[in-house]
Design a protein around this motif. Structure first.
Motif, PDB file in Angstrom:
ATOM      1  N   LEU A 194      45.974  44.653  38.327  1.00  0.00           N
ATOM      2  CA  LEU A 194      45.714  44.436  39.748  1.00  0.00           C
ATOM      3  C   LEU A 194      45.901  45.762  40.460  1.00  0.00           C
ATOM      4  N   GLY A 195      44.848  46.283  41.055  1.00  0.00           N
ATOM      5  CA  GLY A 195      45.020  47.540  41.780  1.00  0.00           C
ATOM      6  C   GLY A 195      43.712  48.248  42.031  1.00  0.00           C
ATOM      7  N   ASP A 196      43.843  49.453  42.522  1.00  0.00           N
ATOM      8  CA  ASP A 196      42.684  50.275  42.851  1.00  0.00           C
ATOM      9  C   ASP A 196      42.236  51.035  41.599  1.00  0.00           C
ATOM     10  N   ALA A 197      40.967  50.920  41.251  1.00  0.00           N
ATOM     11  CA  ALA A 197      40.459  51.573  40.041  1.00  0.00           C
ATOM     12  C   ALA A 197      40.714  53.081  40.056  1.00  0.00           C
ATOM     13  N   ALA A 216      36.357  44.578  37.790  1.00  0.00           N
ATOM     14  CA  ALA A 216      36.180  43.545  36.757  1.00  0.00           C
ATOM     15  C   ALA A 216      35.929  42.136  37.274  1.00  0.00           C
ATOM     16  N   GLY A 217      36.224  41.832  38.540  1.00  0.00           N
ATOM     17  CA  GLY A 217      36.084  40.453  39.025  1.00  0.00           C
ATOM     18  C   GLY A 217      36.956  39.524  38.187  1.00  0.00           C
ATOM     19  N   ALA A 218      36.392  38.372  37.808  1.00  0.00           N
ATOM     20  CA  ALA A 218      37.163  37.397  37.018  1.00  0.00           C
ATOM     21  C   ALA A 218      37.181  37.760  35.533  1.00  0.00           C
ATOM     22  N   GLY A 219      36.627  38.930  35.185  1.00  0.00           N
ATOM     23  CA  GLY A 219      36.765  39.438  33.806  1.00  0.00           C
ATOM     24  C   GLY A 219      35.589  39.167  32.887  1.00  0.00           C
ATOM     25  N   LEU A 220      34.401  38.934  33.440  1.00  0.00           N
ATOM     26  CA  LEU A 220      33.299  38.479  32.581  1.00  0.00           C
ATOM     27  C   LEU A 220      32.828  39.533  31.568  1.00  0.00           C
ATOM     28  N   PHE A 221      32.651  40.793  32.021  1.00  0.00           N
ATOM     29  CA  PHE A 221      32.286  41.846  31.067  1.00  0.00           C
ATOM     30  C   PHE A 221      33.428  42.050  30.063  1.00  0.00           C
ATOM     31  N   GLU A 235      28.356  49.769  45.490  1.00  0.00           N
ATOM     32  CA  GLU A 235      28.814  50.355  46.754  1.00  0.00           C
ATOM     33  C   GLU A 235      29.855  51.460  46.533  1.00  0.00           C
ATOM     34  N   LEU A 236      30.632  51.380  45.446  1.00  0.00           N
ATOM     35  CA  LEU A 236      31.716  52.357  45.259  1.00  0.00           C
ATOM     36  C   LEU A 236      31.370  53.480  44.285  1.00  0.00           C
ATOM     37  N   VAL A 237      30.190  53.422  43.679  1.00  0.00           N
ATOM     38  CA  VAL A 237      29.874  54.438  42.654  1.00  0.00           C
ATOM     39  C   VAL A 237      29.966  55.871  43.198  1.00  0.00           C
ATOM     40  N   ARG A 264      23.437  35.554  37.562  1.00  0.00           N
ATOM     41  CA  ARG A 264      22.275  36.412  37.235  1.00  0.00           C
ATOM     42  C   ARG A 264      22.680  37.679  36.495  1.00  0.00           C
ATOM     43  N   LEU A 265      23.990  37.961  36.410  1.00  0.00           N
ATOM     44  CA  LEU A 265      24.439  39.133  35.643  1.00  0.00           C
ATOM     45  C   LEU A 265      24.697  38.786  34.179  1.00  0.00           C
ATOM     46  N   SER A 266      24.473  37.522  33.832  1.00  0.00           N
ATOM     47  CA  SER A 266      24.779  37.059  32.481  1.00  0.00           C
ATOM     48  C   SER A 266      24.116  37.923  31.394  1.00  0.00           C
ATOM     49  N   PRO A 277      33.171  43.710  52.253  1.00  0.00           N
ATOM     50  CA  PRO A 277      33.984  44.583  51.430  1.00  0.00           C
ATOM     51  C   PRO A 277      35.472  44.290  51.668  1.00  0.00           C
ATOM     52  N   PRO A 278      36.423  44.628  50.785  1.00  0.00           N
ATOM     53  CA  PRO A 278      36.141  45.309  49.534  1.00  0.00           C
ATOM     54  C   PRO A 278      35.930  44.339  48.361  1.00  0.00           C
ATOM     55  N   TYR A 279      36.076  43.029  48.619  1.00  0.00           N
ATOM     56  CA  TYR A 279      36.055  42.102  47.478  1.00  0.00           C
ATOM     57  C   TYR A 279      34.655  41.568  47.169  1.00  0.00           C
ATOM     58  N   VAL A 280      33.660  41.998  47.938  1.00  0.00           N
ATOM     59  CA  VAL A 280      32.270  41.609  47.726  1.00  0.00           C
ATOM     60  C   VAL A 280      32.100  40.079  47.780  1.00  0.00           C
ATOM     61  N   LEU A 281      32.763  39.466  48.762  1.00  0.00           N
ATOM     62  CA  LEU A 281      32.664  38.008  48.873  1.00  0.00           C
ATOM     63  C   LEU A 281      31.660  37.642  49.968  1.00  0.00           C
ATOM     64  N   GLU A 326      23.196  40.959  31.587  1.00  0.00           N
ATOM     65  CA  GLU A 326      23.786  42.292  31.614  1.00  0.00           C
ATOM     66  C   GLU A 326      25.137  42.289  30.884  1.00  0.00           C
ATOM     67  N   HIS A 327      25.908  41.214  31.051  1.00  0.00           N
ATOM     68  CA  HIS A 327      27.196  41.114  30.333  1.00  0.00           C
ATOM     69  C   HIS A 327      26.956  41.220  28.820  1.00  0.00           C
ATOM     70  N   LEU A 328      25.951  40.484  28.343  1.00  0.00           N
ATOM     71  CA  LEU A 328      25.682  40.458  26.908  1.00  0.00           C
ATOM     72  C   LEU A 328      25.116  41.796  26.429  1.00  0.00           C
ATOM     73  N   ASP A 354      40.953  44.916  38.895  1.00  0.00           N
ATOM     74  CA  ASP A 354      40.381  44.450  40.158  1.00  0.00           C
ATOM     75  C   ASP A 354      41.440  44.549  41.252  1.00  0.00           C
ATOM     76  N   ILE A 355      40.968  44.787  42.457  1.00  0.00           N
ATOM     77  CA  ILE A 355      41.874  44.994  43.581  1.00  0.00           C
ATOM     78  C   ILE A 355      42.147  43.684  44.335  1.00  0.00           C
ATOM     79  N   ASN A 356      41.334  42.665  44.032  1.00  0.00           N
ATOM     80  CA  ASN A 356      41.478  41.361  44.691  1.00  0.00           C
ATOM     81  C   ASN A 356      42.473  40.520  43.886  1.00  0.00           C
ATOM     82  N   MET A 377      31.023  50.612  35.700  1.00  0.00           N
ATOM     83  CA  MET A 377      31.166  50.675  37.165  1.00  0.00           C
ATOM     84  C   MET A 377      30.261  49.622  37.818  1.00  0.00           C
ATOM     85  N   PRO A 378      30.629  48.319  37.685  1.00  0.00           N
ATOM     86  CA  PRO A 378      29.714  47.299  38.196  1.00  0.00           C
ATOM     87  C   PRO A 378      29.899  46.986  39.690  1.00  0.00           C
ATOM     88  N   LEU A 379      30.074  48.020  40.499  1.00  0.00           N
ATOM     89  CA  LEU A 379      30.143  47.822  41.953  1.00  0.00           C
ATOM     90  C   LEU A 379      29.381  48.966  42.625  1.00  0.00           C
TER      91      LEU A 379
END
Ligand SMILES: C[S@@+](CC[C@H](N)C(=O)[O-])C[C@H]1O[C@@H](n2cnc3c(N)ncnc32)[C@H](O)[C@@H]1O
Length: 300
Positions: free
Chosen positions: A176-179, A129-134, A199-201, A106-108, A67-71, A110-112, A150-152, A195-197
């Motif tokens: 860039l910041g805290d949701a 949002a990560g890199a913005g896929l949704f 852990e934070l829901v 594997r979220l592909s 956490p917090p960037y889920v890497l 879900e994005h669609l 995204d905060i990262n 809310m695609p995270l």
């Protein structure tokens, strides 16, 4: 997939390992089971390079996210020592560094699926949002406006680049910041929240409810422990519905889906909800500073 399975069987005599390989652009990621010998994975990595011309670099992905960037930590196995690649999905193209930004092919689906549900007139808030896929797919497919947070700072940097690459400037607003802070700013102005995270829901649900105007849509992603004999969708309702019922006196669960399996008996699920009447009570103790998220990160 069939080729991955064949190579895994031939090289390691282990068919099961193929299901833990993700190909992202020209990089193959092998999700390593705890203590699985690295030397064996290096042999598999070399075989992937030799037999799959599209793959230029192979990495092992260590178990567990930070956490917090889920890497996750990556260990080089074969080919170029490079973690930046171009990933294509549903007609969009994303530049991403897999060591710095979360991305799971594997979220592909879900994005669609979510993008198809959005109406062009909606204002959407993607909290994680990560890199913005949704966000980018929604804007490109539906022309809807998306506040994409995204905060990262690396996720933000790649999101900005991906907005440009996919020509959705003006529709996707990268932040860039805290949701939580952004929710206070958007307060009552959005029609749909993602809310695609998982852990934070629990901690951020009140902020999502604060951002919505009612009736509003919510996509709530959760990790649930599936009990013996229980269906993942029932586990999703068992965990998710009380979270919402605590804050909302009128709501409907439109859909419940198993997104993917993330561990032994642990499932990632999503609840799609229409919320009619909610009373969020966010912890407003933290001083709210718009500059916190309106300032852009150094782009280098
Ligand atoms: C699971 S990833 C998002 C994946 C993305 N939706 C996709 O489909 O590729 C979650 C993201 O939330 C970000 N994050 C973590 N805490 C956050 C916070 N408080 N506010 C905003 N973003 C946050 C992480 O940096 C990470 O990029």
């Amino acid at each position: 997939m069939r080729l991955l399975k064949k190579i895994a069987r031939e090289v390691l005599g282990d068919e099961e390992v193929w299901s833990r390989i993700d190909v992202v652009g020209d990089i193959a990621l092998i999700h390593r089971k705890f203590n699985y010998p690295i030397d064996k994975l290096k042999v598999l990595g070399q075989a992937l390079l030799e037999r799959m011309p599209g793959i230029k670099s192979v990495w092992a992905v260590e178990p567990g996210t930070k956490p917090p960037y889920v890497l996750r930590d990556l260990i080089h196995l074969a080919g170029e020592r490079r973690t930046e690649t171009v990933y294509r999905e549903h007609g969009c193209e994303y530049l991403v560094d897999l060591s710095k930004v979360f991305l799971v092919p594997r979220l592909s689906g879900e994005h669609l699926r979510v993008a198809k549900l959005v109406e062009p007139w909606e204002v959407v808030f993607n909290m994680f949002a990560g890199a913005g896929l949704f966000s980018i797919l929604i804007a490109k497919m539906k022309g809807a406006k998306v506040y994409s947070v995204d905060i990262n700072e690396y996720a933000y940097k790649y999101m900005v680049e991906n907005i440009r690459r996919n020509k959705v400037e003006g529709l996707v607003v990268p932040i860039l910041g805290d949701a939580a802070s952004v929710s206070l700013w958007l307060r009552g102005g959005v029609d749909r929240v993602l809310m695609p995270l998982p852990e934070l829901v629990p901690d951020y649900l009140d902020f999502a409810l604060l951002a919505l105007r009612y009736p509003g849509k919510l996509h709530m992603y959760l990790h649930v422990l599936v009990k013996r004999g229980e269906r993942p969708r029932d586990a999703a309702k068992r965990v998710g519905v009380p979270l919402v019922a605590k804050r909302c006196s009128s709501f409907e669960v439109e859909r419940v889906r198993l997104v993917r399996t993330v561990g032994p008996r642990v499932a990632q699920v999503v609840l799609d909800l229409t919320l009619e009447k909610c009373e969020p009570s966010p912890r407003l103790g933290k001083p709210y500073n718009p500059k916190e998220f309106l300032e852009t990160a150094p782009l280098n």
